[in-house]
Design an enzyme around this catalytic site. Structure first.
Site, PDB file in Angstrom:
ATOM      1  N   TRP A 148     -10.868 -10.013  50.509  1.00 46.29           N
ATOM      2  CA  TRP A 148      -9.862 -10.663  51.164  1.00 46.29           C
ATOM      3  C   TRP A 148      -8.195 -11.266  50.863  1.00 46.29           C
ATOM      4  O   TRP A 148      -7.492 -11.699  51.583  1.00 46.29           O
ATOM      5  CB  TRP A 148      -9.761 -10.779  52.522  1.00 46.29           C
ATOM      6  CG  TRP A 148     -11.014  -9.120  53.237  1.00 46.29           C
ATOM      7  CD1 TRP A 148     -10.694  -8.559  53.979  1.00 46.29           C
ATOM      8  CD2 TRP A 148     -12.279  -9.798  53.259  1.00 46.29           C
ATOM      9  NE1 TRP A 148     -11.673  -7.607  53.569  1.00 46.29           N
ATOM     10  CE2 TRP A 148     -13.186  -8.675  53.952  1.00 46.29           C
ATOM     11  CE3 TRP A 148     -13.100 -11.140  53.155  1.00 46.29           C
ATOM     12  CZ2 TRP A 148     -14.914  -8.417  53.982  1.00 46.29           C
ATOM     13  CZ3 TRP A 148     -14.513 -10.773  53.084  1.00 46.29           C
ATOM     14  CH2 TRP A 148     -15.180  -9.612  53.797  1.00 46.29           C
ATOM     15  N   HIS A 149      -8.733 -11.065  49.995  1.00 42.63           N
ATOM     16  CA  HIS A 149      -7.234 -11.851  49.024  1.00 42.63           C
ATOM     17  C   HIS A 149      -5.977 -11.398  48.088  1.00 42.63           C
ATOM     18  O   HIS A 149      -6.194 -12.085  47.162  1.00 42.63           O
ATOM     19  CB  HIS A 149      -7.745 -13.700  49.040  1.00 42.63           C
ATOM     20  CG  HIS A 149      -7.748 -14.388  49.431  1.00 42.63           C
ATOM     21  ND1 HIS A 149      -9.107 -16.183  49.078  1.00 42.63           N
ATOM     22  CD2 HIS A 149      -8.180 -14.303  50.814  1.00 42.63           C
ATOM     23  CE1 HIS A 149      -9.113 -16.056  49.715  1.00 42.63           C
ATOM     24  NE2 HIS A 149      -9.275 -15.540  51.130  1.00 42.63           N
ATOM     25  N   TYR A 150      -6.433 -10.077  48.610  1.00 47.31           N
ATOM     26  CA  TYR A 150      -5.248  -9.122  47.879  1.00 47.31           C
ATOM     27  C   TYR A 150      -3.730  -9.480  47.540  1.00 47.31           C
ATOM     28  O   TYR A 150      -3.789 -10.129  48.887  1.00 47.31           O
ATOM     29  CB  TYR A 150      -5.877  -7.632  47.871  1.00 47.31           C
ATOM     30  CG  TYR A 150      -5.700  -7.297  49.660  1.00 47.31           C
ATOM     31  CD1 TYR A 150      -4.532  -6.758  50.109  1.00 47.31           C
ATOM     32  CD2 TYR A 150      -6.957  -7.376  50.103  1.00 47.31           C
ATOM     33  CE1 TYR A 150      -4.271  -6.742  50.941  1.00 47.31           C
ATOM     34  CE2 TYR A 150      -6.313  -6.619  51.383  1.00 47.31           C
ATOM     35  CZ  TYR A 150      -5.576  -7.039  51.916  1.00 47.31           C
ATOM     36  OH  TYR A 150      -5.408  -6.622  54.148  1.00 47.31           O
ATOM     37  N   HIS A 151      -3.195  -9.237  46.363  1.00 42.16           N
ATOM     38  CA  HIS A 151      -2.375 -10.103  46.073  1.00 42.16           C
ATOM     39  C   HIS A 151      -0.795  -9.410  45.193  1.00 42.16           C
ATOM     40  O   HIS A 151      -1.860  -8.058  44.808  1.00 42.16           O
ATOM     41  CB  HIS A 151      -1.327 -11.563  46.250  1.00 42.16           C
ATOM     42  CG  HIS A 151      -2.569 -12.027  45.255  1.00 42.16           C
ATOM     43  ND1 HIS A 151      -3.706 -11.834  45.260  1.00 42.16           N
ATOM     44  CD2 HIS A 151      -2.352 -12.173  43.634  1.00 42.16           C
ATOM     45  CE1 HIS A 151      -4.699 -12.536  43.725  1.00 42.16           C
ATOM     46  NE2 HIS A 151      -3.303 -12.478  43.079  1.00 42.16           N
TER      47      HIS A 151
END
Length: 578
Positions: free
Chosen positions: A513-516
């Site tokens: 859940w660390h999309y960027h």
């Protein structure tokens, strides 16, 4: 213990791999007088700053700007204070699994076939994450060309309100010692700093197990100069070219929960701005819906008018890949989210969680949501394969109860990553998820990091320090085989007698859940986070990152909101002193 017996023992706990990084909510019952439902908004209003998105960056930014300007925050979700019973850390999984129209999390499935979640609540990802708090490394700050002293002060501003030292108990202590035994040293103790070795990081859960979120940063706000509208879905930004050589943002159109549209404009001041803080999914999506993006793609999706052909909007999307191993414990374990972390020199982070509970009913609903999304976007053959896999998985879950997991998960996160993807609009509806491709493990260097990460996890599991938390005789090979039997994503499984760790990484990849990316610095925005080619418009959130900072980005995203808010106020003061 054979692989078949492992699968049988673990049958009723498999779904935990989808939800270990979820969250619980603050017990705090406070209600800000400036926080209102968007149905109460006037048809037209004016503010100095209009912030699209009340998330992890948006709350910090709004609280800061309100000290010397009028600020409106438009948040598409509800309040994290509306459900105090969800604040217990033991209930976090059910929140992330919930995927109703009004839930605080919104399911999406990437084109790579990986389940993911977007926050839909004031406070953003800080309301639905594992609560781990760790600053970015000094090298990250230097590369971003931020002022080190101001960055430190901004982190401290956040930490005074939200962050705690965790109470480390048996399972997390064994994980920490196992990491040291596996060679991830030195032991750095408790620290917010991002440094090589093994450490205990901060947490936004207090000792009672209640969550404190970015929404709490609004306690810093001036209540006389800020308004927060909830259930306010931004549809588009309106631009003008009057008196300017470039398009200039001046108005935002948003919709309330009753389907009524409202307009808000910038007050008449040269320094006033619209600022997008809608996250890595929301900000590039809103730019494209407003006519700022790749010309051919916008035309194909019926976006009109084109404001600026901006080919890099939606490009550079990345998500840190994760691969977990699930370990059943012969003795009871505490409920814990991420506390201990091994920061390796091969750019993979090793973390874990234990003692999780979940509702089978919500698990079924989660997979129903996956099937619904997949049915809308995939071909018939793929749908049939997926449906058979998930239906078989759900057969034993016809129980109306909660299950406590007597065990835990150890997983790795690949730093970087080098593999990049892109985002596109599916349609012109801002309520629908855009299409996003992350290209997990496309680059060999990411795949090599995964192999080293999984090998390190196996060393931890086999360590003397961790031995009391796994059944004797269970091998790393059996645990890897177990993961291949779980629907951790929608990808096909490649089973063979000779175990290939690279193929295992590809087959079982998940999100952390660390999309960027999507609005990256130097490509979509400049180093002051102003959209290149547009006046009075900035993007301040994780969509601007070239890579995710540290082991968990939430600390740096909140810091960025504070850091840039102060910088904008200084620019404003200097302008008015002229």
């Amino acid at each position: 213990m054979t692989i078949n017996s492992c699968i049988h023992v673990f049958r009723n706990i498999l779904v935990v791999v989808f939800i270990f990084h979820g969250s619980c909510y603050s017990e705090k019952a406070g209600h800000y007088t400036f926080m209102k439902d968007a149905t109460l908004a006037p048809k037209l209003a004016r503010f100095d700053y209009i912030i699209g998105g009340g998330g992890t960056a948006g709350c910090a930014l709004a609280a800061t700007l309100s000290q010397n300007a009028s600020v409106l925050v438009l948040e598409r979700g509800g309040s994290p204070y509306d459900n105090p019973t969800a604040s217990d850390i033991g209930n976090f999984a059910n929140t992330l699994l919930s995927n109703t129209p009004n839930s605080w999390s919104q399911l999406f499935v990437s084109e790579d076939g990986v389940y993911n979640t977007r926050p839909r609540v004031l406070g953003g990802g800080s309301v639905i994450n594992a609560g781990f708090y760790s600053r970015a490394g000094d090298d990250y700050v230097e590369e971003a060309e931020w002022e080190m002293d101001e960055v430190k002060a901004a982190y401290e501003w956040v930490e005074k309100k939200l962050v705690f030292e965790p109470q480390v108990m048996g399972w997390q202590s064994a994980l920490k010692d196992g990491l040291l035994e596996a060679g991830e040293f030195p032991d750095n103790g408790f620290t917010y700093d991002h440094i090589y070795g093994t450490k205990i990081g901060g947490t936004i859960f207090d000792r009672a197990g209640h969550r404190h979120t970015a929404a709490d940063l609004l306690e810093y706000a001036n209540p006389e100069t800020i308004v927060v509208y909830l259930q306010a879905s931004v549809h588009k930004i309106i631009f003008t070219t009057k008196g300017s050589q470039k398009p200039k943002a001046y108005q935002v159109i948003f919709e309330d929960a009753n389907g009524v549209f409202h307009k808000v404009e910038l007050a008449n001041n040269a320094m006033n701005e619209v600022i997008l803080s809608a996250g890595a999914m929301g900000s590039p999506q809103l730019l494209m819906l407003s006519g700022v993006g790749p010309e051919a793609h916008l035309a194909n999706r019926g976006v009109n008018p084109l404001v600026l052909d901006h080919p890099m909007v939606g490009q550079g999307m990345a998500d840190n890949p994760l691969n977990p191993l699930l370990i059943l414990s012969p003795q009871s374990v505490e409920v814990s989210l991420v506390q201990a972390v091994g920061i390796t020199k091969f750019d993979t982070y090793i973390e874990g969680a234990s003692g999780l509970s979940l509702s089978f009913d919500l698990t079924r609903r989660f997979f129903d949501g996956v099937l619904n999304l997949f049915n809308e976007t995939s071909d018939t053959t793929s749908r049939n394969v997926l449906t058979k896999s998930i239906v078989n998985f759900l057969k034993p879950l016809d129980l109306g109860l909660n299950v406590m997991i007597n065990g835990g998960i150890i997983f790795h996160k690949v730093d970087g990553p080098a593999s990049r993807g892109h985002m596109e609009l599916r349609n012109s509806n801002p309520h629908d998820n855009p299409s996003v491709t992350f290209n997990y493990y496309q680059e060999p260097e990411d795949l090599n990091k995964c192999v080293e990460g999984v090998e390190t996890i196996i060393k931890v599991i086999n360590s003397k320090a961790f031995s009391e938390y796994k059944y004797p005789g269970v091998t790393g090979h059996e645990l890897l085989g177990l993961m291949l039997g779980l629907p951790t994503n929608l990808r096909p499984r490649h089973l063979s007698s000779s175990f290939d760790l690279k193929q295992f990484c590809i087959d079982t990849v998940m999100t952390i859940w660390h999309y960027h990316g999507g609005c990256q610095v130097g490509k979509v925005v400049d180093k002051n986070y102003k959209v290149i080619g547009i006046d009075a418009l900035r993007v301040i959130d994780g969509s601007t990152f070239l890579k995710s900072p540290g082991t968990n980005p939430q600390a740096t995203v909140m810091m960025l909101g504070r850091y840039m808010g102060q910088k904008i106020l200084r620019e404003r003061a200097a302008f008015h002193e002229k």
